[in-house]
Structure formats: C-alpha cells, structure tokens
Design an enzyme around this catalytic site. Structure first.
Site, PDB file in Angstrom:
ATOM      1  CG  ASP A  83      -1.975  -1.133   1.166  1.00  0.00           C
ATOM      2  OD1 ASP A  83      -1.944  -1.923   0.221  1.00  0.00           O
ATOM      3  OD2 ASP A  83      -2.805  -1.231   2.087  1.00  0.00           O
ATOM      4  CG  ASP A 126      -6.630  -0.127   1.285  1.00  0.00           C
ATOM      5  OD1 ASP A 126      -6.963  -1.307   1.489  1.00  0.00           O
ATOM      6  OD2 ASP A 126      -6.982   0.822   2.022  1.00  0.00           O
ATOM      7  CG  HIS A 186     -11.261   0.774   0.240  1.00  0.00           C
ATOM      8  ND1 HIS A 186     -11.299  -0.534   0.661  1.00  0.00           N
ATOM      9  CD2 HIS A 186     -10.358   1.397   1.058  1.00  0.00           C
ATOM     10  CE1 HIS A 186     -10.466  -0.690   1.682  1.00  0.00           C
ATOM     11  NE2 HIS A 186      -9.870   0.461   1.938  1.00  0.00           N
ATOM     12  CG  HIS A 209      -8.541   5.050   2.860  1.00  0.00           C
ATOM     13  ND1 HIS A 209      -9.516   4.839   3.803  1.00  0.00           N
ATOM     14  CD2 HIS A 209      -7.991   3.841   2.616  1.00  0.00           C
ATOM     15  CE1 HIS A 209      -9.549   3.567   4.126  1.00  0.00           C
ATOM     16  NE2 HIS A 209      -8.637   2.921   3.418  1.00  0.00           N
ATOM     17  CE  LYS A 262      -3.966  -4.338   1.328  1.00  0.00           C
ATOM     18  NZ  LYS A 262      -4.723  -3.391   2.139  1.00  0.00           N
ATOM     19  CB  CYS A 319      -2.081  -2.928   5.370  1.00  0.00           C
ATOM     20  SG  CYS A 319      -3.810  -2.385   5.236  1.00  0.00           S
TER      21      CYS A 319
END
Ligand code: VGL
Ligand code: ZN
Length: 207
Positions: A8, A46, A48, A82, A107, A152
């Site tokens: 990340d 990351d 989302h 984020h 992820k 993470c």
C-alpha cells in the site's frame, strides 16, 4: 525463494494524503534501493469502492473517522475516505520505482468487509490470490515493506506466518499510522512473538 511485498505505498497514505501515515514517504527511497535485488516483487493496493463500509461517512449514525465501528461484523477503526478505485489517492506513489514490480494485488474491493492483510479479508475467508501467486513461484520467505506498519503490514505478516512463510519486516521500509499511541509497539511485539524477524534494509546485502 525470496519475495519482496510492497504494501500500500499509495498517495493517500503519504503526507498530504487522505489517510496520511507520518513519514510515509520515507519508505520509498528505501524500497527503491532494494526492490531490484529480489527475484519476486509484489505490490499491493488498497482499492475500495466509494461505498466501502470502512469509511466513517458510509456508516449509519454520526460516526467520525478514527472512531471504532462495525464493518462486516468485525469491530475496527473507521477511516476517512481513502484509496477509492481509480482515484489519484489510490495510485502507487509516483516516485516508487515500479520497474521491478512483477504483480499488483488489489484488496478491500468488497464494500461489506475490510482487507488489511495482503492475503485475506478480515474474516480470513476470501483470498486475494497472493498466496497462490507466491507458491507458484516457490516463494517461502517474504520480506514485507510499506504502509502502515501497525495495520496492513502487520496483518500481512501475521497471515504470512500462519501460511507458513518465513517472514521479515524491513523496519526502515515501513512506518506506522498509530491512531492510538503505542499501537506499533504492540503490533511489533505480536509480530516478533509469532516468529517474524524484524530487520533493517542495510543487512540485506545482495540477497
Ligand atoms: C490501511 C487503514 C485503512 C493500510 C488500509 O494500508 O495500512 N490502513 N486501509
Ligand atoms: Zn483501506
């Protein structure tokens, strides 16, 4: 076989980003200095959807970022918005050398559950595919770098140990977010007690 995992290192986790990790940018030159020496290099993002339930704004009630809340039945910290898919904040840091990166694992895509670990979601059920990717390349040792050391990176190392990898945390290639003071100290102890090796990049030599 050794693999470097770059967790990340995305704009939103750098100073000035939506979920800035203090000194998060300091990991980049360290990672750039070592990544080309590893036979396998994987970066994670990351990633989302805007509707992700880990964002405080998407929670019922008047929840604020950095408060505790429930996401997919699991109690965790709620975050500011984020790493929204396709946004500038979700991109890997511009100064991270991507040439040696063989694969990128994304992820946190399911809006109902978070995924701190690079291997599994928070329930440990759905795999990101990282374990299969590493096994197919005969990786048995993972060297973990990136952000955040107490979130993470921590969850990735704990899953890595459970999965049977020899795990190294490259401490100067990582920084904690420390929502609560002392979070990193606790995470560091848990990683060490679980069998992770905590090292500095300077000991890596020529791999
Ligand atoms: C992370 C908080 C929320 C991380 C990801 O990469 O450590 N932290 N999502
Ligand atoms: Zn996240």
């Amino acid at each position: 076989m050794k693999a470097l995992i770059i967790v990340d290192v995305q704009n939103d986790f750098l100073p000035g980003g939506a979920l800035a990790v203090p000194e998060g940018d300091r990991v980049i030159p360290v990672i750039n200095n070592i990544s080309h020496r590893f036979p396998v290099v994987v970066a994670t993002q990351d990633w989302h959807p805007a509707t992700h339930m880990s964002f405080a704004v998407n929670q019922p009630g008047d929840k604020k970022a950095f408060e505790q809340g429930m996401v997919g039945g699991i109690r965790q910290i709620l975050w500011p918005v984020h790493c929204v898919q396709g946004s500038h904040g979700a991109e890997l840091a511009g100064t991270l050398n991507q040439e040696p990166v063989h694969a990128i694992i994304r992820k946190g895509i399911n809006p109902e559950i978070d995924s701190y670990s690079a291997f599994f979601d928070m329930k440990g059920k759905n795999s990101t595919g990282l374990d299969g990717y590493l096994r197919s390349r005969n990786v048995d040792e993972i060297y973990v770098s990136g952000l955040a050391a107490d979130v993470c990176v921590y969850f990735t190392i704990m899953d890595g140990i459970r999965l049977g990898y020899t795990c190294y945390l490259i401490e100067d290639a990582s920084r904690p977010v420390e929502v609560e003071k002392g979070d990193y100290k606790k995470a560091r102890e848990k990683m060490q007690n679980a069998g992770a090796h905590i090292i500095e990049s300077s000991v890596l030599g020529s791999i």
